[in-house]
Design a protein around this motif. Sequence first.
Motif, short mmCIF file in Angstrom:
data_model
loop_
_atom_site.label_atom_id
_atom_site.label_comp_id
_atom_site.label_asym_id
_atom_site.label_seq_id
_atom_site.Cartn_x
_atom_site.Cartn_y
_atom_site.Cartn_z
N PRO A 10 5.64 14.12 -10.34
CA PRO A 10 5.20 15.09 -9.33
C PRO A 10 3.88 15.71 -9.80
O PRO A 10 3.77 16.19 -10.93
N VAL A 11 2.87 15.69 -8.94
CA VAL A 11 1.55 16.17 -9.35
C VAL A 11 1.02 17.31 -8.49
O VAL A 11 0.00 17.92 -8.82
N ALA A 12 1.71 17.64 -7.39
CA ALA A 12 1.28 18.76 -6.56
C ALA A 12 2.45 19.23 -5.69
O ALA A 12 3.26 18.42 -5.23
N GLY A 13 2.56 20.54 -5.50
CA GLY A 13 3.55 21.11 -4.60
C GLY A 13 4.97 20.84 -5.03
O GLY A 13 5.28 20.71 -6.22
N THR A 14 5.84 20.73 -4.03
CA THR A 14 7.26 20.48 -4.27
C THR A 14 7.69 19.22 -3.51
O THR A 14 8.31 19.30 -2.44
N PRO A 15 7.32 18.05 -4.01
CA PRO A 15 7.60 16.82 -3.28
C PRO A 15 9.09 16.51 -3.17
O PRO A 15 9.86 16.79 -4.09
N ARG A 16 9.46 15.97 -2.01
CA ARG A 16 10.82 15.49 -1.78
C ARG A 16 10.75 13.98 -1.55
O ARG A 16 9.93 13.50 -0.78
N LEU A 17 11.65 13.29 -2.24
CA LEU A 17 11.54 11.83 -2.32
C LEU A 17 12.87 11.17 -2.01
O LEU A 17 13.92 11.70 -2.31
N LYS A 18 12.78 10.00 -1.41
CA LYS A 18 13.95 9.14 -1.23
C LYS A 18 13.68 7.80 -1.90
O LYS A 18 12.62 7.22 -1.72
N VAL A 19 14.64 7.36 -2.71
CA VAL A 19 14.52 6.07 -3.39
C VAL A 19 15.29 5.03 -2.60
O VAL A 19 16.49 5.17 -2.38
N VAL A 20 14.60 3.99 -2.15
CA VAL A 20 15.23 2.87 -1.46
C VAL A 20 15.15 1.66 -2.39
O VAL A 20 14.07 1.10 -2.61
N LEU A 21 16.27 1.28 -2.96
CA LEU A 21 16.32 0.14 -3.89
C LEU A 21 17.40 -0.81 -3.41
O LEU A 21 18.59 -0.57 -3.60
N LYS A 22 16.96 -1.90 -2.75
CA LYS A 22 17.89 -2.84 -2.13
C LYS A 22 17.51 -4.28 -2.48
O LYS A 22 16.97 -5.00 -1.65
N TRP A 44 11.96 -2.23 -3.08
CA TRP A 44 12.14 -1.04 -3.90
C TRP A 44 10.99 -0.11 -3.55
O TRP A 44 9.86 -0.35 -3.90
N ARG A 45 11.36 0.95 -2.85
CA ARG A 45 10.34 1.82 -2.29
C ARG A 45 10.66 3.28 -2.57
O ARG A 45 11.82 3.68 -2.59
N ILE A 60 14.47 -11.48 -5.40
CA ILE A 60 15.36 -10.35 -5.11
C ILE A 60 14.63 -9.28 -4.32
O ILE A 60 15.24 -8.51 -3.59
N PHE A 61 13.31 -9.25 -4.47
CA PHE A 61 12.48 -8.41 -3.62
C PHE A 61 11.70 -9.35 -2.70
O PHE A 61 10.83 -10.09 -3.14
N CYS A 62 12.07 -9.34 -1.43
CA CYS A 62 11.56 -10.36 -0.51
C CYS A 62 11.16 -9.78 0.84
O CYS A 62 11.01 -10.52 1.81
N GLU A 63 10.98 -8.46 0.91
CA GLU A 63 10.62 -7.86 2.20
C GLU A 63 9.33 -8.44 2.76
O GLU A 63 9.14 -8.50 3.97
N LEU A 64 8.44 -8.91 1.90
CA LEU A 64 7.19 -9.51 2.35
C LEU A 64 7.42 -10.64 3.33
O LEU A 64 6.62 -10.86 4.25
N PRO A 120 0.79 -1.24 0.00
CA PRO A 120 0.00 0.00 0.00
C PRO A 120 0.82 1.28 0.00
O PRO A 120 0.27 2.36 -0.24
N GLN A 121 2.13 1.20 0.27
CA GLN A 121 2.99 2.38 0.26
C GLN A 121 3.89 2.43 -0.97
O GLN A 121 4.92 3.09 -0.98
N ALA A 122 3.48 1.74 -2.03
CA ALA A 122 4.21 1.70 -3.30
C ALA A 122 5.54 0.96 -3.18
O ALA A 122 6.44 1.18 -3.99
N GLY A 123 5.68 0.08 -2.22
CA GLY A 123 6.89 -0.72 -2.08
C GLY A 123 6.78 -2.01 -2.87
O GLY A 123 5.81 -2.77 -2.71
N LEU A 124 7.76 -2.27 -3.72
CA LEU A 124 7.84 -3.55 -4.42
C LEU A 124 8.46 -4.54 -3.42
O LEU A 124 9.67 -4.55 -3.20
N VAL A 125 7.60 -5.36 -2.81
CA VAL A 125 8.02 -6.19 -1.68
C VAL A 125 8.18 -7.66 -2.04
O VAL A 125 8.64 -8.45 -1.21
N TRP A 126 7.80 -8.05 -3.26
CA TRP A 126 7.99 -9.44 -3.68
C TRP A 126 8.17 -9.46 -5.19
O TRP A 126 7.35 -8.92 -5.94
N GLY A 127 9.25 -10.09 -5.65
CA GLY A 127 9.51 -10.25 -7.07
C GLY A 127 10.72 -11.13 -7.27
O GLY A 127 11.74 -10.96 -6.59
#
Length: 599
Positions: free
Chosen positions: A116-128, A56-57, A41-45, A24-31
Amino acid sequence: MTGHEPNLELWPVGNCQVSGLIDPQAGLVWGCVPRVDGDPIFCELLSGERRGEGVWRFELDGQVSATQEYVRNTPILVTRLEAADGSAVEISDFCPRFERSGRMYRPVAWSRIVRPVAGTPRLKVVLKPMRGYGSELAATTHGTNHIRYLVGDQALRLSTDAPVGYVLEERCYRVESDQHFFLGPDEPFSGNLRAEVRHMEEQTRKYWQLWVRGLATPFEWQDEVIRCAITLKLCQHEETGAIVAALTTSIPEAPGSQRNWDYRFCWIRDSYYTVQALNRLGALDVLEKYLAYLRNIVDNAKGGQIQPLYSVMGEGELDEGVAANLAGYRGMGPVRVGNAAYKQIQHDCYGQIVLPTVQGFFDRRLLRMADDRDFAALEQVGEMAWAMHDQPDAGLWEFRTRQEVHTYSAVMSWAACDRLANAAKHLGKPGRAALWCERAAAIRAKIDAEAWVGEGAEGHYGASFESDYLDASLLQMVELRYLAPDDPRFVSTFAMVERELRRGEHMLRYAHEDDFGAPETAFNICTFWLIDALARCERKEEGRALFEAMLGHMTRSGLLSEDMDFETGELWGNFPQTYSLVGVINCAALLSQSWNMIR
């Protein structure tokens, strides 16, 4: 917003080569790579408390909410993340799938677009990504516009127009324009990344919407049926035609139950139900590819025993082990890799090969219709059904410590002989038709003599020849055309099954103790079998009410897992489960009002 407990509110994406589950938070948790039964390689689930690895979040600074929806009639997922200051981004997730250069382009790749669809979003990419079933993080190398991840014997390359340094260091940064991410084969990305990824997104959308356009959906519950159909197609490994039972391994059937199984394989039984449901919608492409897979299985068996399951590549040995570095769903291990059920004897598989294959002799829409050579090969399967119809097996519920002559397996053997007789008549082979009719009659006599329990109207069919317990598979006797719904023997059997196994809005597969004790959750396909029986036995309104109740338990992605807590309604078991999605499609078709309602 990332510390939530794992649950099955997951959104599948895929392209019939690889797949992924988005939380639900856009995390790729299984693949998994290079295919569904590969290394996750994606196994956080399944990582327990080891969060932030195998994922990958995209983490939005100050995030307060997230909403998700699929692009209509596609498995392209759009997640909107919003922050307290009103800034927001939308993340589009898809695995490319479309025709290119005369063949289907379906790479081992995940594509993600951040807008980006509103304001000035700040983002962190977590790809592990990880390797070795969670044993270690993938090593990395990088260049100006890419990062390489060594995930075992191969490498994946992230090509992106986002700042590579920020991604490597997991730094939060302002997103001022659309950013494109393509994690795929370790080769230089050809062409303009922005233009190519957007082109892939558009072509993938067109592919799926045109595929859905060809479905013959029921009038009611169209959205639910379409979503289930798309997801069933995602469960097919297109290279071979195999259909996996689910995209995951080791989601427990009940909390702490140890009933944790690897479902990333092709069960002959589950696949039969899948192609049956999709065939009702006119999705012949899935059937055609699966029939090719079955022909290879039959050829390799050389007239001998056929296993209940195989790998997507047709491999028979699926040795079962434990991934020691993964704690399991909510820490409820073990995480199993492989499935020892391949060693089991399950005689229902012969009928489940014959039934879909016989369509190939009749359906003139198929690109390749079956011929006399196919019939000769299929008769070898029928010979096994005939030889084994009264022999003990592990049954469709795959008991690991006992064998009996299961009624469902015997009925499937009857169905194999019955359908072979139909095919022989169609092919102008009266001698063979007479033989298979005679064998079907003999099996029917055996079932009626050995599986019937009690006397007269008080009697019923039992789950096996040796005992009088009940299981929900007895409800399939109508679907398989063994009995008519108004046959007194089915009416009495249905009454007993409902009395013993129904739990409010849910149905158990059986109530007696098995290898792991008494069942603690309902089996979703059995609840749909109950709905089916209600509809066929002039209790259609009751069936509709129960069907609506089941739809109310679906995830926000419109899907179901294998099992459900019949008291709380919480989903358990591997996800998404093909059995359960088949139930939605079949019951919708049976219960829906006619399209004539709008004419």
